[in-house]
Design an enzyme around this catalytic site. Structure first.
Site: not given
Length: 414
Positions: A73, A150, A251, A278, A298, A372
């Site tokens: 994976c 997972c 998130q 944002f 936004e 990020c």
């Protein structure tokens, strides 16, 4: 393609081992610094064949799907790396990105992620002649590895993997690949499928019947349109419950979100008017509204409406106003920024270069940057520093466990 033995000297930014070849670096997934490995080399890419000298930092992966010798994976790239060097790797991604822009602020220890924390996962799905595939793409391919476990995903998602599969099978018509974004909310799983053709009436009935026969599914949407919503999906932003629109950004883990929010709120604690850029569905705005008046900006209308509705229906908040605005094409200008004591921004991976140029010229005293992408964060911070801001601290935050992705919160003052 040639077979050769190489020595791995370091990790690249994508988590691949790097060997120094005569024509340049060779990137070898699943290899670690200090290891001597046999590879099948194709240009600058090496496929790991065997390890003749093993790093002391190598550990056994937790997941059966993390196996380069089989059908691996591609969701994780660093399960084989011990915890301490893994955390150092993540922190160094932020340090090196900042250093590339001439910035050397204090960078704190990594705020770590742990197994079972991911409340949002994006699964690939496809119907074949004999089966239905649901899982993650193998690294650098479109091949779907169907998963049975997972370890990064929350228990609430994993116990309903069969339910997600059943809904996906009803949604699938042809053999085209589509995606299912799964978010664990307070009221059940929110499933947002995209990349599908419009559903027929027969499919809609089948989806409805399937969902009603299952437990723990709050909503199913296709290409942004709600098909069935037995329960309103709710997410808690610091005690304020929000019903985000289908497929809305959240998130990936709540612990990371809470850590980011704690840093932002502490930094903006004395502000009376805060600008949240944002803003999404209100991750920071609704928390900030407990201490200050907030203007949330936004580009997408539906998340803004969810934010506004939550603010109106929660007692004890300061006034919250909203504005639909594309900050890439029309950033908040210097004259507008003068109305605020603090600015918080959390842009997509591309960062916020145009907005930073205006903010750098402003008189706003307090800025919290959430990112990020360390590279675009470093670029944006360089603009602010050149405009007179001082970086107080940078906190690297992990919420994409065993991947090369890392978040960061930078706190600045002027």
């Amino acid at each position: 393609m040639s077979t050769e033995t190489v020595k791995i000297t370091r990790l690249g930014t994508q988590g691949h081992g790097i060997a120094e070849g005569a024509q340049g670096p060779i990137y070898v997934p699943y290899a670690l610094p200090g290891e001597t490995v046999a590879i099948a080399r194709n240009g600058g890419h090496g496929t790991l064949i065997s390890i003749t000298e093993t790093s002391t930092d190598r550990v056994a992966p937790l997941c059966r799907h993390f196996d380069p010798d089989r059908d691996a994976c591609g969701g994780c790239s660093l399960q084989h790396l011990a915890d301490a060097p893994y955390r150092a790797f993540k922190r160094d991604l932020v340090i090196e990105a900042l250093r590339s822009r001439g910035l050397t602020p204090e960078v704190g220890a990594l705020i770590a992620a742990h197994p079972g924390e991911r409340r949002r996962v994006v699964l690939s799905a496809r119907k074949t002649e004999k089966d239905f595939l649901l899982g993650f793409n193998r690294a650098e391919t479109h091949h779907i590895v169907s998963i049975e476990e997972c370890p990064i995903a929350s228990q609430g998602i994993m116990v309903r993997l069969g339910a997600i599969r059943a809904i996906g099978q009803v949604l699938a018509t042809g053999s085209d690949t589509f995606r299912i974004t799964v978010i664990e909310t307070l009221s059940g799983l929110d499933l947002a499928a995209d990349g599908l053709k419009p559903l027929s009436d027969k499919q809609r009935r089948a989806v409805t019947e399937t969902v009603l026969s299952l437990k723990g599914i709050a909503r199913v949407s296709v290409n942004g349109e709600v098909v069935i919503e037995p329960q309103k999906p709710l997410i808690d932003f610091g005690g304020v419950k929000v019903a985000p629109p289908p497929g809305a950004f959240t998130q990936a883990t709540k612990p990371a979100e809470d850590a980011m929010a704690e840093l932002v709120l502490a930094h903006a604690g004395k502000a009376r008017r805060v600008l949240d850029l944002f803003a999404g569905s209100g991750t920071f705005a609704l928390r900030l509204a407990r201490i200050a008046r907030v203007h949330a900006v936004e580009s997408e209308e539906k998340p803004l409406k969810a934010l506004e509705h939550a603010a109106r229906n929660m007692q004890g908040l300061k006034p919250v106003t909203i504005e639909k605005r594309d900050l890439y094409r029309r950033p908040m200008m210097v004259q507008e920024l003068k109305n605020y004591d603090a600015v918080v921004f959390d842009p997509p991976r591309a960062g916020a270069e145009a907005q930073m140029k205006e903010l750098a010229r402003s008189t706003v005293k307090t800025v919290a940057a959430v990112s990020c992408n360390p590279l675009t964060l470093a670029r944006d911070l360089r603009i602010l520093v050149d405009g007179g801001y001082r970086i107080k601290s940078v906190a690297p935050i992990d919420q994409f466990l065993w991947s090369p992705h890392v978040e960061a919160v930078a706190l600045l003052e002027k």
